[in-house]
Motif scaffolding. Structure first.
Motif, PDB file in Angstrom:
ATOM      1  N   LEU A 143       0.741  -1.269  -0.064  1.00 29.25           N
ATOM      2  CA  LEU A 143       0.023  -0.125  -0.199  1.00 29.25           C
ATOM      3  C   LEU A 143       0.850   1.332  -0.059  1.00 29.25           C
ATOM      4  N   PRO A 144       0.346   2.459  -0.716  1.00 29.12           N
ATOM      5  CA  PRO A 144       1.204   3.665  -0.406  1.00 29.12           C
ATOM      6  C   PRO A 144       1.056   4.029   0.875  1.00 29.12           C
ATOM      7  N   ILE A 145       2.007   4.674   1.320  1.00 36.20           N
ATOM      8  CA  ILE A 145       1.974   5.036   2.793  1.00 36.20           C
ATOM      9  C   ILE A 145       2.395   6.536   2.786  1.00 36.20           C
ATOM     10  N   LEU A 146       1.714   7.313   3.754  1.00 23.24           N
ATOM     11  CA  LEU A 146       1.795   8.961   3.915  1.00 23.24           C
ATOM     12  C   LEU A 146       2.415   9.176   5.377  1.00 23.24           C
ATOM     13  N   ILE A 147       3.452   9.569   5.302  1.00 23.22           N
ATOM     14  CA  ILE A 147       4.203   9.802   6.669  1.00 23.22           C
ATOM     15  C   ILE A 147       3.848  11.290   7.140  1.00 23.22           C
ATOM     16  N   LEU A 148       3.251  11.721   8.208  1.00 18.08           N
ATOM     17  CA  LEU A 148       3.165  12.949   8.439  1.00 18.08           C
ATOM     18  C   LEU A 148       3.759  13.423   9.740  1.00 18.08           C
ATOM     19  N   GLY A 149       4.128  14.365   9.895  1.00 17.70           N
ATOM     20  CA  GLY A 149       4.907  14.955  11.162  1.00 17.70           C
ATOM     21  C   GLY A 149       5.929  16.100  10.984  1.00 17.70           C
ATOM     22  N   GLU A 150       6.195  16.758  11.976  1.00 22.24           N
ATOM     23  CA  GLU A 150       7.156  18.076  12.156  1.00 22.24           C
ATOM     24  C   GLU A 150       8.455  17.753  11.699  1.00 22.24           C
ATOM     25  N   SER A 151       9.123  18.762  11.137  1.00 23.73           N
ATOM     26  CA  SER A 151      10.443  18.492  10.524  1.00 23.73           C
ATOM     27  C   SER A 151      11.350  17.882  11.626  1.00 23.73           C
ATOM     28  N   GLY A 152      12.243  16.816  11.269  1.00 23.93           N
ATOM     29  CA  GLY A 152      13.204  16.064  12.150  1.00 23.93           C
ATOM     30  C   GLY A 152      12.479  15.197  12.985  1.00 23.93           C
ATOM     31  N   THR A 153      11.169  14.680  12.874  1.00 24.58           N
ATOM     32  CA  THR A 153      10.753  13.570  13.898  1.00 24.58           C
ATOM     33  C   THR A 153      10.953  12.302  13.256  1.00 24.58           C
TER      34      THR A 153
ATOM     35  N   ASN B  90       6.831  -1.342 -11.126  1.00 24.64           N
ATOM     36  CA  ASN B  90       6.178  -1.779  -9.910  1.00 24.64           C
ATOM     37  C   ASN B  90       7.170  -1.064  -8.846  1.00 24.64           C
ATOM     38  N   VAL B  91       6.684   0.041  -8.254  1.00 26.66           N
ATOM     39  CA  VAL B  91       7.316   0.960  -7.394  1.00 26.66           C
ATOM     40  C   VAL B  91       6.430   0.998  -6.074  1.00 26.66           C
ATOM     41  N   ARG B  92       7.130   0.906  -4.867  1.00 26.62           N
ATOM     42  CA  ARG B  92       6.195   1.127  -3.661  1.00 26.62           C
ATOM     43  C   ARG B  92       6.393   2.526  -3.338  1.00 26.62           C
ATOM     44  N   VAL B  93       5.202   3.304  -3.121  1.00 25.00           N
ATOM     45  CA  VAL B  93       5.577   4.743  -3.065  1.00 25.00           C
ATOM     46  C   VAL B  93       5.205   5.016  -1.582  1.00 25.00           C
ATOM     47  N   ILE B  94       6.116   5.776  -0.701  1.00 27.16           N
ATOM     48  CA  ILE B  94       6.070   6.196   0.363  1.00 27.16           C
ATOM     49  C   ILE B  94       6.269   7.635   0.001  1.00 27.16           C
ATOM     50  N   ALA B  95       5.049   8.414   0.694  1.00 20.94           N
ATOM     51  CA  ALA B  95       5.272   9.900   0.709  1.00 20.94           C
ATOM     52  C   ALA B  95       5.403  10.707   2.062  1.00 20.94           C
ATOM     53  N   ALA B  96       5.913  11.621   2.086  1.00 21.09           N
ATOM     54  CA  ALA B  96       6.120  12.323   3.561  1.00 21.09           C
ATOM     55  C   ALA B  96       5.775  13.843   3.421  1.00 21.09           C
ATOM     56  N   THR B  97       5.356  14.515   4.435  1.00 19.89           N
ATOM     57  CA  THR B  97       5.211  15.947   4.426  1.00 19.89           C
ATOM     58  C   THR B  97       5.112  16.456   5.873  1.00 19.89           C
ATOM     59  N   ASN B  98       5.642  17.779   5.963  1.00 16.19           N
ATOM     60  CA  ASN B  98       5.493  18.090   7.292  1.00 16.19           C
ATOM     61  C   ASN B  98       4.361  19.313   7.447  1.00 16.19           C
ATOM     62  N   ILE B  99       3.652  19.670   6.360  1.00 16.54           N
ATOM     63  CA  ILE B  99       2.723  20.609   6.034  1.00 16.54           C
ATOM     64  C   ILE B  99       1.368  19.974   6.413  1.00 16.54           C
ATOM     65  N   ASP B 100       0.493  20.948   6.830  1.00 19.56           N
ATOM     66  CA  ASP B 100      -0.673  20.743   7.267  1.00 19.56           C
ATOM     67  C   ASP B 100      -1.627  20.319   5.836  1.00 19.56           C
TER      68      ASP B 100
END
Ligand SMILES: Nc1ncnc2c1ncn2[C@@H]1O[C@H](COP(=O)(O)OP(=O)(O)OP(=O)(O)O)[C@@H](O)[C@H]1O
Ligand SMILES: [Mg+2]
Length: 485
Positions: free
Chosen positions: A176-186, A287-297
């Motif tokens: 599954l794609p995964i979205l990782i949220l959180g402040e910078s440096g977490t 065939n690529v597993r996508v992980i996305a990350a962001t620190n914005i709201d």
């Protein structure tokens, strides 16, 4: 640790004190073992062969005490050092010549004690390392440490982070794609790497693309590649990161800053795994597993229509919210210990024991820069060796946020303050000049400037604000400083 963890396994260390005693002379081994046991140190006592074997199978001590009985034993030391790259190893030996101690250090000993020694000095050494490494560990919650790359580790020692660890290991098994949220440096990138490492794709490529650092017009070719002649200068075709990552994992970092046009192309890849290279007609399937990350709201970005809602739902197969460090302060002692052990060899330093006062100041601080800020602070402490320097830094940061700190200066330190202040202001001045100069050179393109300065885009924005820099020019054509932006 690495020998075990690099195979993908993990070590839980609920016991706060674990010593590995290694010795090939049975009488000495049992003598030292009895002494340490009497002193309440949880000790595993093994001969050379068994110690190597147990470490290979996953034994992860907090400290190794190794009896060195001659040049042959330096090989055992080197092997243990390789398998346990950040665990302190105390070499104990009776060789009279000073060169042996040098050789032992070169083979990886953190510290050497020469025999005969009184047992008290052994106990004192063990206590010193344990005080640094384990005594302040939170009891109850297991501490996990997983090696991701040579000098990247995923440490978790709080309930929430151990839950994220379990979720990550579970999610690693499903595409599954995964979205990782959180402040910078977490630790968003650390968790992404951990998921990749735990997944069946672990032996394939893991790549990170920083969507905020690559200029919008280059991002498309960076991600999807281009065909020969697609644009002026495209003398030959080049695959993009998605193709390079085929069968592996891609981390789309700072996804919240991805330009709108790229968002729709990404949506297509997520839907059916296909895209076309820039200037290409034939669709490419990956065939690529996508992980996305962001620190914005991200909710605010969707509301402001800068982020596509449909893309959000596609990316959000599962989301992980990284807690800021101020919400898992119980991890601080463990993280301090971890960073200390990780960084000490890099700077050719011995890990330093931290006083209660400094640790308390660490526990009080809010860590707006999260683990990255903590790591930098430990690094400065290690390199400068001055608690007062770090205490003053924390105190200044707290005052800047209107949070009156308790006084931390001693009288003796007062003598150094003006020198320190001056050194700091000279450093700030030099930094301001450098940043200003690089920004000017890149026509105030902040992303390119951040690249050249090798700092994150966000860190650059912070420094621009901190130093009051602006693109305004003076009569000499130089950039200017303004009171505020
Ligand atoms: N759980 C952890 N264990 C050990 N080190 C960690 C952990 N989390 C973060 N770090 C350290 O903190 C640094 C920052 O982590 P990382 O780059 O993953 O943060 P991030 O959330 O991606 O930050 P940003 O939003 O600024 O990109 C890492 O280089 C690593 O050294
Ligand atoms: Mg990141």
């Amino acid at each position: 640790m690495a020998a075990v963890l690099s195979k993908g396994s993990e070590s839980a260390r609920p016991d706060p004190r674990q010593l590995l005693l290694v010795c090939d002379a049975p009488p000495l081994l049992s003598y030292l073992h009895r002494f340490l046991a009497r002193e309440g140190v949880r000790t595993t006592a093994l001969n050379y062969e068994h110690a190597k074997l147990r470490v290979q199978r996953g034994l992860t001590p907090d400290l190794v005490v190794l009896h060195l009985n001659g040049n042959g034993s330096l090989g055992v030391l080197a092997e243990l050092r390789l398998a346990l790259p950040i665990v302190p190893i105390v070499g104990v030996f009776s060789m009279p010549d000073g060169k042996f101690a040098v050789d032992a250090h070169q083979a990886g000993a953190t510290e050497c004690i020469r025999l005969p020694f009184d047992l008290e000095s052994l106990k004192e050494t063990v206590d010193r390392f344990f005080c640094l490494t384990v005594s302040r560990r939170p009891l109850g919650e297991p501490v996990h440490e997983t090696a991701l790359t040579e000098d990247t580790y995923f440490v978790s020692a709080s309930k929430r982070m151990n839950e994220i660890r379990s979720q990550g290991a579970m999610l690693a098994q499903v595409d599954l794609p995964i979205l990782i949220l959180g402040e910078s440096g977490t630790g968003k990138e650390i968790v992404a790497k951990y998921i990749h490492k735990m997944s069946p794709r672990a032996h394939r490529t893991f790549l990170k693309v920083n969507c905020a650092a690559v200029p919008a017009d280059l991002l498309e070719s960076e991600l999807f590649g281009y065909e020969q002649g697609a644009f002026t200068g495209a003398s030959r075709a080049k695959p993009g990161k998605f193709e390079i990552c085929n069968m592996g994992t891609i981390l789309l970092d700072e996804i919240g800053e991805m330009p709108a046009v790229m968002q729709s192309k990404l949506l297509q890849v997520l839907q059916d795994g296909t895209f076309s290279r820039l200037g290409g007609r034939t669709p490419v399937k990956v065939n690529v597993r996508v992980i996305a990350a962001t620190n914005i709201d991200i909710d605010a970005a969707i509301a402001a229509r800068t982020f596509r809602e449909d893309l959000y739902y596609r990316l959000n197969g599962f989301s992980i919210q990284m807690p800021p460090l101020r919400e898992r302060k119980e991890e601080i002692p463990v993280l301090v210990e971890h960073f200390m052990r990780k960084l000490a060899p890099k700077f050719a330093r011995q890990p330093i024991t931290m006083s209660e006062e400094l640790l308390d100041a660490y526990m009080q601080h809010d860590w707006p820069g999260n683990l990255r800020e903590l790591e930098s602070s430990v690094k400065r402490f290690l390199v400068l060796g001055s608690e007062q320097h770090v205490l003053s830094e924390l105190s200044r940061a707290m005052s800047a946020r209107g949070n009156a700190p308790r006084p931390v200066h001693t009288e003796a330190e007062g003598l150094n303050v003006s020198l320190k202040k001056r050194a700091r202001s000279a450093m700030n001045e030099a930094e301001t000049e450098l940043i200003d100069e690089v920004l000017q050179r890149h026509n105030w393109n902040r992303r390119r400037a951040a690249d050249e300065l090798q700092i994150s885009y966000k860190a650059l924005l912070y420094k621009i604000r901190q130093y009051g820099l602006s693109p305004s020019r003076d009569a000499n054509g130089r950039g200017g400083k303004v009171a505020c932006l």
